[in-house]
Design a protein around this motif. Structure first.
Motif, PDB file in Angstrom:
ATOM      1  N   HIS A  49      37.153  10.230 -89.110  1.00  0.00           N
ATOM      2  CA  HIS A  49      38.385   9.765 -89.749  1.00  0.00           C
ATOM      3  C   HIS A  49      39.585  10.263 -88.948  1.00  0.00           C
ATOM      4  CE1 HIS A  49      41.206   8.537 -92.738  1.00  0.00           C
ATOM      5  NE2 HIS A  49      40.277   8.274 -93.630  1.00  0.00           N
ATOM      6  N   PRO A  50      39.947   9.555 -87.889  1.00  0.00           N
ATOM      7  CA  PRO A  50      41.020  10.013 -86.985  1.00  0.00           C
ATOM      8  C   PRO A  50      42.366  10.252 -87.674  1.00  0.00           C
ATOM      9  CG  PRO A  50      39.866   8.138 -86.046  1.00  0.00           C
ATOM     10  CD  PRO A  50      39.356   8.303 -87.437  1.00  0.00           C
ATOM     11  N   ALA A  51      42.756   9.390 -88.583  1.00  0.00           N
ATOM     12  CA  ALA A  51      44.061   9.541 -89.240  1.00  0.00           C
ATOM     13  C   ALA A  51      44.101  10.806 -90.090  1.00  0.00           C
ATOM     14  CB  ALA A  51      44.365   8.319 -90.091  1.00  0.00           C
ATOM     15  N   ALA A  52      43.071  11.062 -90.839  1.00  0.00           N
ATOM     16  CA  ALA A  52      43.017  12.267 -91.668  1.00  0.00           C
ATOM     17  C   ALA A  52      42.992  13.512 -90.799  1.00  0.00           C
ATOM     18  CB  ALA A  52      41.797  12.229 -92.574  1.00  0.00           C
ATOM     19  N   TYR A  53      42.290  13.441 -89.689  1.00  0.00           N
ATOM     20  CA  TYR A  53      42.221  14.575 -88.777  1.00  0.00           C
ATOM     21  C   TYR A  53      43.613  14.906 -88.235  1.00  0.00           C
ATOM     22  CZ  TYR A  53      41.123  17.366 -84.690  1.00  0.00           C
ATOM     23  OH  TYR A  53      41.090  18.352 -83.755  1.00  0.00           O
ATOM     24  N   ARG A  54      44.365  13.891 -87.812  1.00  0.00           N
ATOM     25  CA  ARG A  54      45.715  14.138 -87.292  1.00  0.00           C
ATOM     26  C   ARG A  54      46.617  14.737 -88.374  1.00  0.00           C
ATOM     27  NH1 ARG A  54      44.592   9.223 -84.768  1.00  0.00           N
ATOM     28  NH2 ARG A  54      45.720   8.072 -86.371  1.00  0.00           N
ATOM     29  N   ARG A  55      46.458  14.292 -89.585  1.00  0.00           N
ATOM     30  CA  ARG A  55      47.258  14.809 -90.693  1.00  0.00           C
ATOM     31  C   ARG A  55      46.932  16.279 -90.954  1.00  0.00           C
ATOM     32  NH1 ARG A  55      46.222  10.956 -94.080  1.00  0.00           N
ATOM     33  NH2 ARG A  55      44.487  11.988 -95.067  1.00  0.00           N
ATOM     34  N   VAL A  56      45.672  16.631 -90.938  1.00  0.00           N
ATOM     35  CA  VAL A  56      45.255  18.020 -91.166  1.00  0.00           C
ATOM     36  C   VAL A  56      45.789  18.922 -90.069  1.00  0.00           C
ATOM     37  CG1 VAL A  56      43.250  19.560 -91.206  1.00  0.00           C
ATOM     38  CG2 VAL A  56      43.249  17.476 -92.560  1.00  0.00           C
ATOM     39  N   VAL A  57      45.664  18.484 -88.826  1.00  0.00           N
ATOM     40  CA  VAL A  57      46.136  19.289 -87.701  1.00  0.00           C
ATOM     41  C   VAL A  57      47.651  19.450 -87.755  1.00  0.00           C
ATOM     42  CG1 VAL A  57      46.338  19.331 -85.188  1.00  0.00           C
ATOM     43  CG2 VAL A  57      44.164  18.734 -86.239  1.00  0.00           C
ATOM     44  N   ALA A  58      48.370  18.397 -88.115  1.00  0.00           N
ATOM     45  CA  ALA A  58      49.819  18.456 -88.183  1.00  0.00           C
ATOM     46  C   ALA A  58      50.294  19.418 -89.272  1.00  0.00           C
ATOM     47  CB  ALA A  58      50.382  17.061 -88.430  1.00  0.00           C
ATOM     48  N   GLN A  59      49.554  19.523 -90.358  1.00  0.00           N
ATOM     49  CA  GLN A  59      49.945  20.380 -91.464  1.00  0.00           C
ATOM     50  C   GLN A  59      49.391  21.788 -91.358  1.00  0.00           C
ATOM     51  OE1 GLN A  59      48.622  18.329 -94.943  1.00  0.00           O
ATOM     52  NE2 GLN A  59      50.124  16.702 -94.765  1.00  0.00           N
ATOM     53  N   ALA A  60      48.598  22.067 -90.378  1.00  0.00           N
ATOM     54  CA  ALA A  60      47.931  23.371 -90.284  1.00  0.00           C
ATOM     55  C   ALA A  60      48.920  24.522 -90.181  1.00  0.00           C
ATOM     56  CB  ALA A  60      46.985  23.384 -89.087  1.00  0.00           C
ATOM     57  N   GLY A  61      49.978  24.356 -89.447  1.00  0.00           N
ATOM     58  CA  GLY A  61      50.948  25.425 -89.302  1.00  0.00           C
ATOM     59  C   GLY A  61      51.784  25.661 -90.539  1.00  0.00           C
ATOM     60  N   ALA A  62      51.910  24.662 -91.380  1.00  0.00           N
ATOM     61  CA  ALA A  62      52.740  24.777 -92.581  1.00  0.00           C
ATOM     62  C   ALA A  62      52.050  25.522 -93.712  1.00  0.00           C
ATOM     63  CB  ALA A  62      53.149  23.386 -93.046  1.00  0.00           C
ATOM     64  N   ARG A  63      50.740  25.607 -93.656  1.00  0.00           N
ATOM     65  CA  ARG A  63      50.009  26.213 -94.769  1.00  0.00           C
ATOM     66  C   ARG A  63      49.647  27.607 -94.490  1.00  0.00           C
ATOM     67  NH1 ARG A  63      46.344  21.567 -97.448  1.00  0.00           N
ATOM     68  NH2 ARG A  63      48.040  20.141 -97.752  1.00  0.00           N
TER      69      ARG A  63
END
Length: 52
Positions: A38-52
């Motif tokens: 699931h490429p789109a979900a993967y990009r979303r998770v990686v993008a939010q990793a620093g915020a959490r």
């Protein structure tokens, strides 16, 4: 089967007291499998990793 075990590891990570290295370890373990499913979900998770 890979997806089942990856999902179990992710749930265990989310339900535990996380240390900063834990998401990095999960990512390293599954970095080629996650975007393949699931490429789109993967990009979303990686993008939010620093915020959490």
């Amino acid at each position: 089967m890979e997806r089942i075990f990856a999902h179990l590891r992710l749930r265990a990570l989310l339900e535990s007291d996380r240390r900063p290295r834990d998401p990095v370890s999960l990512h390293a373990r599954h970095k080629m499998r996650l975007p393949a499913h699931h490429p789109a979900a993967y990009r979303r998770v990686v993008a939010q990793a620093g915020a959490r």
